[in-house]
Design an enzyme around this catalytic site. Structure first.
Site, PDB file in Angstrom:
ATOM      1  N   LYS A  10       0.823  -1.214   0.000  1.00 44.29           N
ATOM      2  CA  LYS A  10       0.000   0.000   0.000  1.00 44.29           C
ATOM      3  C   LYS A  10       0.863   1.273   0.000  1.00 44.29           C
ATOM      4  O   LYS A  10       2.058   1.223   0.297  1.00 44.29           O
ATOM      5  CB  LYS A  10      -0.930  -0.031   1.216  1.00 44.29           C
ATOM      6  N   TYR A  50     -12.449  -1.492  -3.997  1.00 45.19           N
ATOM      7  CA  TYR A  50     -12.979  -1.719  -2.644  1.00 45.19           C
ATOM      8  C   TYR A  50     -14.513  -1.604  -2.593  1.00 45.19           C
ATOM      9  O   TYR A  50     -15.066  -1.338  -1.522  1.00 45.19           O
ATOM     10  CB  TYR A  50     -12.345  -0.738  -1.650  1.00 45.19           C
ATOM     11  N   ASN A 113      -2.148   0.237   6.722  1.00 44.35           N
ATOM     12  CA  ASN A 113      -1.610  -1.016   7.256  1.00 44.35           C
ATOM     13  C   ASN A 113      -0.749  -1.801   6.265  1.00 44.35           C
ATOM     14  O   ASN A 113      -0.691  -3.016   6.323  1.00 44.35           O
ATOM     15  CB  ASN A 113      -2.743  -1.863   7.843  1.00 44.35           C
ATOM     16  N   HIS A 116      -2.256  -5.316   1.413  1.00 44.61           N
ATOM     17  CA  HIS A 116      -3.590  -5.888   1.177  1.00 44.61           C
ATOM     18  C   HIS A 116      -3.434  -7.341   0.758  1.00 44.61           C
ATOM     19  O   HIS A 116      -2.458  -7.695   0.092  1.00 44.61           O
ATOM     20  CB  HIS A 116      -4.303  -5.133   0.044  1.00 44.61           C
TER      21      HIS A 116
HETATM   22  P1  ADP Z   1      -8.102  -6.710   5.443  1.00 43.81           P
HETATM   23  O1  ADP Z   1      -7.321  -5.721   4.623  1.00 43.81           O
HETATM   24  O2  ADP Z   1      -7.276  -7.273   6.582  1.00 43.81           O
HETATM   25  O3  ADP Z   1      -8.753  -7.790   4.618  1.00 43.81           O
HETATM   26  P2  ADP Z   1     -10.741  -5.466   5.671  1.00 43.81           P
HETATM   27  O4  ADP Z   1     -11.093  -6.180   4.415  1.00 43.81           O
HETATM   28  O5  ADP Z   1     -11.665  -5.606   6.833  1.00 43.81           O
HETATM   29  O6  ADP Z   1      -9.271  -5.895   6.177  1.00 43.81           O
HETATM   30  O7  ADP Z   1     -10.604  -3.907   5.403  1.00 43.81           O
HETATM   31  C1  ADP Z   1     -10.006  -3.430   4.208  1.00 43.81           C
HETATM   32  C2  ADP Z   1      -9.082  -2.282   4.547  1.00 43.81           C
HETATM   33  O8  ADP Z   1      -9.860  -1.194   5.039  1.00 43.81           O
HETATM   34  C3  ADP Z   1      -8.065  -2.554   5.670  1.00 43.81           C
HETATM   35  O9  ADP Z   1      -6.910  -3.235   5.241  1.00 43.81           O
HETATM   36  C4  ADP Z   1      -7.757  -1.148   6.142  1.00 43.81           C
HETATM   37  O10 ADP Z   1      -6.846  -0.483   5.258  1.00 43.81           O
HETATM   38  C5  ADP Z   1      -9.116  -0.477   6.025  1.00 43.81           C
HETATM   39  N1  ADP Z   1      -9.846  -0.535   7.297  1.00 43.81           N
HETATM   40  C6  ADP Z   1     -10.432  -1.630   7.875  1.00 43.81           C
HETATM   41  N2  ADP Z   1     -11.010  -1.336   9.045  1.00 43.81           N
HETATM   42  C7  ADP Z   1     -10.795  -0.003   9.243  1.00 43.81           C
HETATM   43  C8  ADP Z   1     -11.148   0.921  10.271  1.00 43.81           C
HETATM   44  N3  ADP Z   1     -11.841   0.532  11.340  1.00 43.81           N
HETATM   45  N4  ADP Z   1     -10.761   2.215  10.113  1.00 43.81           N
HETATM   46  C9  ADP Z   1     -10.058   2.627   9.031  1.00 43.81           C
HETATM   47  N5  ADP Z   1      -9.701   1.799   8.017  1.00 43.81           N
HETATM   48  C10 ADP Z   1     -10.049   0.510   8.122  1.00 43.81           C
HETATM   49 MG    MG Z   2     -10.272  -7.658   3.229  1.00 45.80          MG
END
Ligand code: ADP
Ligand code: MG
Length: 138
Positions: A10, A50, A113, A116
């Site tokens: 990212k 997304y 984070n 992805h």
């Molecule tokens: P992952 O990336 O671990 O699969 P998710 O699919 O739940 O997680 O969420 C997609 C992305 O959205 C996350 O990687 C993160 O960048 C963002 N995200 C998720 N939850 C939050 C939150 N509570 N606040 C801000 N950004 C979030």
């Molecule tokens: Mg996800």
């Protein structure tokens, strides 16, 4: 179970200069890189990617962030690739990520984070084809 998954380094991790270290860990963990490129998504492209999160409260923040700078998109091959890549990434929230995971080492917050990863074989196929043409996969 498919042997392919889709990953993104990212914009936060690319901007901080962590791309090489992350690729090194991907290779050291036994993944084959089948596709890789540096891109800078538009807001519209990141909204399309997304779309499943469109109703979540953080959708605007997430798509702003994902279109804020360059990122590296990856097609990764390994046995049981979806799970193997999510294991290497660690928990969405870096505060909950295990030692040795990419998010533990490189992520700064639940939003920014570092990486992805697809959450299913079906979504891996959709996400790979969102960013790569057949010719770009080896
Ligand atoms: P992952 O990336 O671990 O699969 P998710 O699919 O739940 O997680 O969420 C997609 C992305 O959205 C996350 O990687 C993160 O960048 C963002 N995200 C998720 N939850 C939050 C939150 N509570 N606040 C801000 N950004 C979030
Ligand atoms: Mg996800």
């Amino acid at each position: 179970m498919s042997n392919l998954t889709f990953g993104i380094i990212k914009p936060d991790a690319v901007a901080k200069g962590h791309t090489g270290k992350i690729i090194d860990k991907i290779l050291a963990s036994g993944f084959q890189i089948r596709g890789m490129k540096l891109i800078h998504q538009s807001k519209k492209q990141s909204e399309g990617f997304y779309a499943v999160h469109a109703e979540r409260p953080f959708f605007g923040e997430l798509t702003e962030f994902m279109s804020s700078g360059a990122c590296v998109v990856l097609a990764l091959e390994k046995e049981n690739a979806v799970k193997a890549w999510r294991d290497l990434m660690g928990a969405t929230n870096p505060a909950e990520a295990d030692e040795g995971t990419l998010r533990k080492e490189f992520a700064s917050s639940i939003g920014e984070n570092a990486v992805h990863g697809s959450d299913s074989d079906e979504n891996a196929a959709i996400e790979i084809s969102y960013f790569f043409s057949k010719l770009e996969l080896v």
